[in-house]
Design an enzyme around this catalytic site. Structure first.
Site, PDB file in Angstrom:
ATOM      1  N   CYS A  81      12.993  11.096   7.651  1.00  0.00           N
ATOM      2  CA  CYS A  81      12.907  10.598   9.030  1.00  0.00           C
ATOM      3  C   CYS A  81      14.183  10.858   9.811  1.00  0.00           C
ATOM      4  CB  CYS A  81      12.609   9.100   9.026  1.00  0.00           C
ATOM      5  SG  CYS A  81      11.033   8.657   8.280  1.00  0.00           S
TER       6      CYS A  81
ATOM      7  N   GLU B   6       8.833  16.103  15.869  1.00  0.00           N
ATOM      8  CA  GLU B   6       9.248  15.949  14.474  1.00  0.00           C
ATOM      9  C   GLU B   6       8.414  16.875  13.598  1.00  0.00           C
ATOM     10  OE1 GLU B   6      10.453  12.350  11.525  1.00  0.00           O
ATOM     11  OE2 GLU B   6       8.497  12.184  12.487  1.00  0.00           O
TER      12      GLU B   6
ATOM     13  N   GLU C 104       9.828   1.368  10.957  1.00  0.00           N
ATOM     14  CA  GLU C 104      10.826   2.447  10.846  1.00  0.00           C
ATOM     15  C   GLU C 104      10.053   3.739  10.917  1.00  0.00           C
ATOM     16  OE1 GLU C 104      12.490   5.496   9.471  1.00  0.00           O
ATOM     17  OE2 GLU C 104      12.734   4.485   7.540  1.00  0.00           O
TER      18      GLU C 104
ATOM     19  N   LYS D  56       0.852  -1.185   0.000  1.00  0.00           N
ATOM     20  CA  LYS D  56       0.000   0.000   0.000  1.00  0.00           C
ATOM     21  C   LYS D  56       0.888   1.235   0.000  1.00  0.00           C
ATOM     22  CE  LYS D  56      -1.881   2.766   2.881  1.00  0.00           C
ATOM     23  NZ  LYS D  56      -1.883   4.011   2.058  1.00  0.00           N
TER      24      LYS D  56
END
Length: 485
Positions: free
Chosen positions: A290, A388, A256, A181
């Protein structure tokens, strides 16, 4: 700015070797972030389509030729897939830029690395071995590495084709089948990979791609009882939900997740090298990375010099036309993401951090462009230091002692990556050992290789992509006892 005259060839779902609309007939609009205009309509899969895809993958493994194909043959197919992607390079690069907004400079790097990942794991396919074990009794004992089964891979929008490779290559090398996906913001290159896999000779059902949204298609994939493993890259918030839902069916999970990586610059560092590292660490990929070095932790002795250099050279990352080969900063992926970044910039101002450059939406563009932004005088309790942002926003902090630098770096819920700049080799290794991060770069940053494992500590997830370590995520270990008496 004008986009290349490029129309997507594939906008449906790819299930069991065939292109098919969503069972519901629904589609969603793929918006180009460069122009903020609709680019195409894409089939919107949901639970019914996921069910079709999972069953096709299950049958391909247990009833089709894939389950009996030799390891060497799997490796050859992966190599052919890499060749097919290479033949489509220009198209894939342009589609990646149109869908994500990143400069073609970066899309070329991503595609090159993705091809390398497929070739690296093609080489592993026939080298996944078990072992013989000496036991106390008169028995012969050995182990086998076997595929886990159907893998559900859910990938993010920041590196669409590269994340495709990170998940698909090791899973296929180990003999699994997949339902992929892609992120709803960037589905197009994943669909191209599906077609490339078909042209390379992968049997129907081995790789299936279902476009759709997280709460519908993604959740159905996580919940499906025939899915043996979920491989996810994305936000920590979604990763927590996936981990909790996967527990209901005891799926294997690798995650992750997010990061707030520290970039530590000691007083004895090569200043120019450290400045380059600071800029690349946060502005490459528009900060939608990331592992972005979003916290610059600088020795007080050289703080002013480093900050001055960062401000002066940040102009090199001024947003521009992503199809200009010289552009180094493209458009953020969506209006939602742009507004998120701008909210954090406003919060930084309200928290009394010192804005020294950037700080607003870039002018002169229709799309979602934000200026490279740097805040100084940031303290560890500020949101821009702890959360973040996933955008081109750098938080600069000071330290005095070596231990303080490591403590500041570790004072984060995240632990994906970090960088250290120093000429003192002993200090470099001491600091690397102290840092709670899955990857530590010394006098460099943002380097990746198919052979080097990548993953996080703490809220940055668990499990590893890339390298031999990735094979453990996609295999079951079976022990076999043979009686000799």
């Amino acid at each position: 700015m004008t986009l290349p005259l490029l129309k997507p060839q594939f906008t449906d779902l790819y299930i069991n070797g065939a292109w098919t609309p969503a069972q519901s007939g629904k589609t969603f609009t793929d918006i180009c972030p460069i122009t903020a205009q609709p680019y195409c309509e894409v089939a919107e899969g949901d639970a019914a389509d996921i069910d079709r895809a999972v069953k096709a993958a299950h049958d391909a493994l247990h009833k089709g030729p894939w389950g009996t194909l030799s390891a060497a043959a799997r490796g050859m197919l992966l190599w052919k897939l890499a060749d097919e992607l290479e033949r489509r390079a220009e198209r894939l690069i342009n589609l990646e830029t149109i869908d994500n907004g990143k400069p073609v400079f970066e899309s070329k790097i991503d595609l090159h690395q993705a091809i390398g990942v497929f070739r690296y794991f093609a080489g592993w396919a026939d080298k996944i071995e078990g072992a013989t074990i000496p036991v106390a009794g008169p028995q012969f004992v050995y182990t086998r590495r076997e595929p886990v089964g159907v893998v559900g891979a859910i990938i993010p929008w920041n590196f669409p084709i590269l994340m495709c490779a990170w998940k698909l290559a090791p899973a296929l090398a180990c003999g699994n089948t997949l339902v992929l996906k892609p992120a709803e913001q960037t589905p197009l290159t994943a669909l191209e990979v599906a077609d490339a896999a078909e042209k390379a000779g992968f049997p129907p059902g081995v790789l299936n791609v279902v476009n759709g949204f997280g709460p519908t298609a993604g959740r159905a994939l996580v919940d499906h009882p025939l899915v043996a493993k979920i491989a996810f890259t994305g936000s920590t918030e979604v990763g927590r939900e996936i981990g909790a839902r996967a527990a209901a069916t005891l799926k294997r999970v690798s995650l992750e997740l997010g990061g707030k990586s520290a970039n530590i610059v000691f007083a004895d560092a090569d200043i120019e090298q450290a400045i380059r590292g600071a800029l690349v660490g946060i502005f490459y990929g528009k900060g939608e990375v990331c592992a972005a070095g979003s916290r610059l932790i600088v020795s007080s002795k050289i703080h002013d010099q480093v900050l001055e250099g960062v401000i002066a050279k940040a102009a090199r990352y001024a947003p521009g036309d992503p199809f200009n080969p010289k552009t180094r900063m493209g458009a953020l992926v969506s209006e939602t993401q742009m507004n998120r970044v701008l909210r954090y910039i406003d919060e930084g101002k309200m928290e009394s951090a010192k804005l020294v450059t950037g700080g607003k939406r870039a002018e002169g563009f229709a799309g979602y462009f934000v200026e490279p932004t740097v805040f100084d005088e940031v303290t560890d309790d500020m949101a821009i230091a702890r959360e973040e942002i996933f955008g081109p926003v750098l938080a600069v902090m000071r330290f005095d002692e070596e231990e303080e630098a490591a403590a500041l770096a570790n004072a984060s819920p995240y632990g994906l990556a970090a960088a250290v700049y120093t000429r003192d080799i002993a200090r470099a290794h001491r600091t690397a050992a102290r840092l709670q991060a899955g990857t530590v770069w010394i006098n460099c940053i943002n380097l990746y290789d198919a052979a080097a494992p990548f993953g996080g500590y703490k809220s940055s997830g668990y499990g590893r992509d890339l390298g031999a370590a990735a094979l453990e995520q996609y295999t079951e270990l079976k022990t076999v006892w043979v009686g000799l008496e």
